[in-house]
Design an enzyme around this catalytic site. Structure first.
Site, PDB file in Angstrom:
ATOM      1  N   HIS A 109       0.847  -1.191   0.000  1.00  0.00           N
ATOM      2  CA  HIS A 109       0.000   0.000   0.000  1.00  0.00           C
ATOM      3  C   HIS A 109       0.880   1.238   0.000  1.00  0.00           C
ATOM      4  O   HIS A 109       1.858   1.321   0.730  1.00  0.00           O
ATOM      5  CB  HIS A 109      -0.895   0.012   1.242  1.00  0.00           C
ATOM      6  CG  HIS A 109      -1.768   1.231   1.320  1.00  0.00           C
ATOM      7  ND1 HIS A 109      -2.933   1.347   0.579  1.00  0.00           N
ATOM      8  CD2 HIS A 109      -1.648   2.384   2.007  1.00  0.00           C
ATOM      9  CE1 HIS A 109      -3.479   2.524   0.821  1.00  0.00           C
ATOM     10  NE2 HIS A 109      -2.721   3.174   1.685  1.00  0.00           N
ATOM     11  N   ASP A 154     -15.302   3.555   7.796  1.00  0.00           N
ATOM     12  CA  ASP A 154     -14.211   4.429   7.366  1.00  0.00           C
ATOM     13  C   ASP A 154     -14.686   5.364   6.258  1.00  0.00           C
ATOM     14  O   ASP A 154     -14.329   6.540   6.242  1.00  0.00           O
ATOM     15  CB  ASP A 154     -13.011   3.610   6.887  1.00  0.00           C
ATOM     16  CG  ASP A 154     -11.941   4.516   6.273  1.00  0.00           C
ATOM     17  OD1 ASP A 154     -11.355   5.319   7.027  1.00  0.00           O
ATOM     18  OD2 ASP A 154     -11.724   4.458   5.046  1.00  0.00           O
ATOM     19  N   ARG A 167     -14.250  13.762   7.737  1.00  0.00           N
ATOM     20  CA  ARG A 167     -12.914  14.337   8.003  1.00  0.00           C
ATOM     21  C   ARG A 167     -12.512  15.294   6.893  1.00  0.00           C
ATOM     22  O   ARG A 167     -11.965  16.367   7.130  1.00  0.00           O
ATOM     23  CB  ARG A 167     -11.867  13.213   8.135  1.00  0.00           C
ATOM     24  CG  ARG A 167     -11.964  12.455   9.452  1.00  0.00           C
ATOM     25  CD  ARG A 167     -11.129  11.187   9.410  1.00  0.00           C
ATOM     26  NE  ARG A 167      -9.720  11.465   9.159  1.00  0.00           N
ATOM     27  CZ  ARG A 167      -8.869  10.604   8.601  1.00  0.00           C
ATOM     28  NH1 ARG A 167      -9.288   9.409   8.216  1.00  0.00           N
ATOM     29  NH2 ARG A 167      -7.618  10.926   8.424  1.00  0.00           N
ATOM     30  N   SER A 194      -7.547   4.447   9.592  1.00  0.00           N
ATOM     31  CA  SER A 194      -8.280   4.437   8.330  1.00  0.00           C
ATOM     32  C   SER A 194      -7.604   3.515   7.310  1.00  0.00           C
ATOM     33  O   SER A 194      -8.237   2.641   6.709  1.00  0.00           O
ATOM     34  CB  SER A 194      -8.366   5.876   7.795  1.00  0.00           C
ATOM     35  OG  SER A 194      -8.758   5.907   6.442  1.00  0.00           O
TER      36      SER A 194
HETATM   37  N1  URA Z   1      -5.654   7.339   3.194  1.00  0.00           N
HETATM   38  C1  URA Z   1      -6.683   6.766   3.827  1.00  0.00           C
HETATM   39  O1  URA Z   1      -7.209   5.764   3.363  1.00  0.00           O
HETATM   40  N2  URA Z   1      -7.129   7.308   4.970  1.00  0.00           N
HETATM   41  C2  URA Z   1      -6.583   8.398   5.508  1.00  0.00           C
HETATM   42  O2  URA Z   1      -7.034   8.825   6.538  1.00  0.00           O
HETATM   43  C3  URA Z   1      -5.528   9.009   4.837  1.00  0.00           C
HETATM   44  C4  URA Z   1      -5.071   8.435   3.696  1.00  0.00           C
END
Ligand code: URA
Ligand code: CA
Length: 437
Positions: A82, A161, A168, A183
């Site tokens: 990732h 999320d 957010r 997250s």
């Molecule tokens: N990528 C995500 O998936 N979540 C975050 O909070 C920041 C970057």
């Protein structure tokens, strides 16, 4: 338990219990807790931070808000990577085939691009016919047959999320390490691979602006992964310029193919081999990272890695002749060189501004509904440390949209910082955070 008391506790910088965190996530996901209450909590978290225990519990609560993708049907170890979001980052398309070519399963559920960052699924769709909508059974079957599949997310992963992230984004509460770590990790843990490598970007265009914060984020995520029993490691890598030369969908896939042939940009090659070797070592197949690295480089030289990419393309319905003949990719018809206005050395190239320029030209989306022009984007003709003379091209833009040229041009001029002295050696890989188990 009620949200008012939870808010009060976090406002007073007290630690929330596991039950309180699960209560918040469950009740916000089912709309019992309102947006204004949730955003107040997120702001209190940004101001008072989360402890590691709270971050772990938040990850766990979000992870269990939706489906878990069961990959037990895959024979053998499966690895995943990732990136926290770079510009021009085509690493997945290089690392995946490289690993599969040495017999390591690469199981990757990717996303689409939004804002200034690109998405692997969009890039792959620049190959005619490439299907990123496989079912999980097809995904598993392909990995068992050829060792690789890169696909979209069909399952309903971490709905909590999604809801929290949207809030957010609208309430200036994105940039908190605990919130980012939970997250990202909730989504990665919802897909049950065995090994995970995180590439944490630092610099313009990434979530972390300083190496210190990037390291904190990396440490937190590695610790969370390990606590869930996933072998996890992280790299902290520099984004003081975009990765490689190409930013844009077709352009980046061509760049990935060149890299698999051993003819790619130095930085993209370096980071891909590093990530690949680290994952290969962590998978247990090699006794050292060096040994893994040697074999990966060998498979670039002997063409096996490229062949694996081609196999993946055919397997997912794509036209494999694109791999041998890159003139088949759609490249936008308007092409313009952006010429340097001064003499000197390139000191940095603001990745965010280049990402924005590519988006303006048609390579990215402002909103989820926007359509992408696969052939548009930016090729960087000069990279950090390069000498440049007045009138030489800094970058070349590709677009179908004449109106976007002026904006893209000013973004590119803004991005390039040219100085008199050759800058010190640009360091791409800044730090490694190793798996503890
Ligand atoms: N990528 C995500 O998936 N979540 C975050 O909070 C920041 C970057
Ligand atoms: Ca690139």
């Amino acid at each position: 338990m009620n949200i008012y008391n939870i808010l009060n506790k976090k406002k007073n910088a007290e630690e929330l219990t596991r039950d309180e965190i699960f209560y918040f996530v469950d009740k916000f996901t089912d709309d019992t807790i309102k947006d204004y209450q949730a955003s107040a909590l997120l702001m209190a978290i940004c101001i008072n931070d989360l402890t590691f225990e709270e971050t772990y519990n938040l990850t766990d609560a979000m992870l269990h808000s939706g489906d878990i993708v069961d990959l037990k049907g895959i024979n053998g170890v499966k690895v995943d990577k990732h990136s926290t979001g770079g510009v021009g980052d085509t690493t997945t398309l290089v690392v995946g085939p490289l690993l599969a070519s040495v017999g390591i399963n690469f199981a990757k559920l990717s996303g689409r691009g939004l804002g200034h960052t690109g998405g692997t699924l969009d890039k792959l769709e620049s190959i005619k016919g490439f299907n990123v909508g496989l079912s999980i059974d097809e995904f598993i079957r392909d990995i068992n047959d050829i060792g690789i599949s890169i696909n979209g997310q069909t399952a309903n992963i971490t709905p909590a999320d999604k809801k929290i992230y949207a809030l957010r984004d609208a309430s200036a509460t994105v940039d908190n390490i605990g919130l980012i770590a939970s997250s990202i990790m909730s989504k990665k843990l919802a897909v049950d691979s065995d090994v995970l490598l995180l590439d944490v970007k630092v610099g313009s265009g990434s979530f972390m602006k300083t190496e210190e914060n990037a390291e904190k984020l990396a440490n937190t995520m590695v610790k969370i992964g390990e606590k869930f029993g996933r072998k996890t490691a992280a790299l902290i890598t520099n984004m003081d310029e975009p990765l490689g030369f190409a930013v844009g969908n077709s352009l980046e896939v061509i760049e990935a193919i060149n890299t698999l042939k051993g003819e790619g940009p130095k930085d993209l090659t370096e980071i891909s081999i590093k990530i690949g070797a680290k994952l290969a070592f962590l998978s247990g197949k090699y006794s050292s990272e060096d040994l893994a690295r040697k074999e990966l480089i060998e498979n670039i030289t002997n063409g096996k890695a490229l062949l694996k990419f081609k196999e993946m393309v055919s397997r997912q319905g794509g036209d494999a002749s694109f791999v041998d003949d890159n003139s088949k990719f759609k490249i936008s018809s308007i092409r313009k060189e952006i010429l340097s206005k001064s003499n000197g050395y390139v000191e940095r190239i603001d990745a965010l501004a280049i990402g924005e320029a590519a988006k303006e030209l048609g390579a990215g989306r402002e909103t989820k509904e926007d359509e992408i022009d696969m052939g548009s984007g930016v090729i960087l003709n000069k990279k950090v440390e390069d000498m440049v003379k007045e009138g030489e091209p800094l970058a070349t833009i590709y677009t179908e949209n004449k109106e976007s040229i002026d904006d893209a041009m000013s973004l590119i001029y803004e991005a390039y910082k040219i100085g008199e002295k050759k800058p010190d050696n640009y360091k791409l890989i800044l730090k490694e955070v190793d798996s503890f188990v």
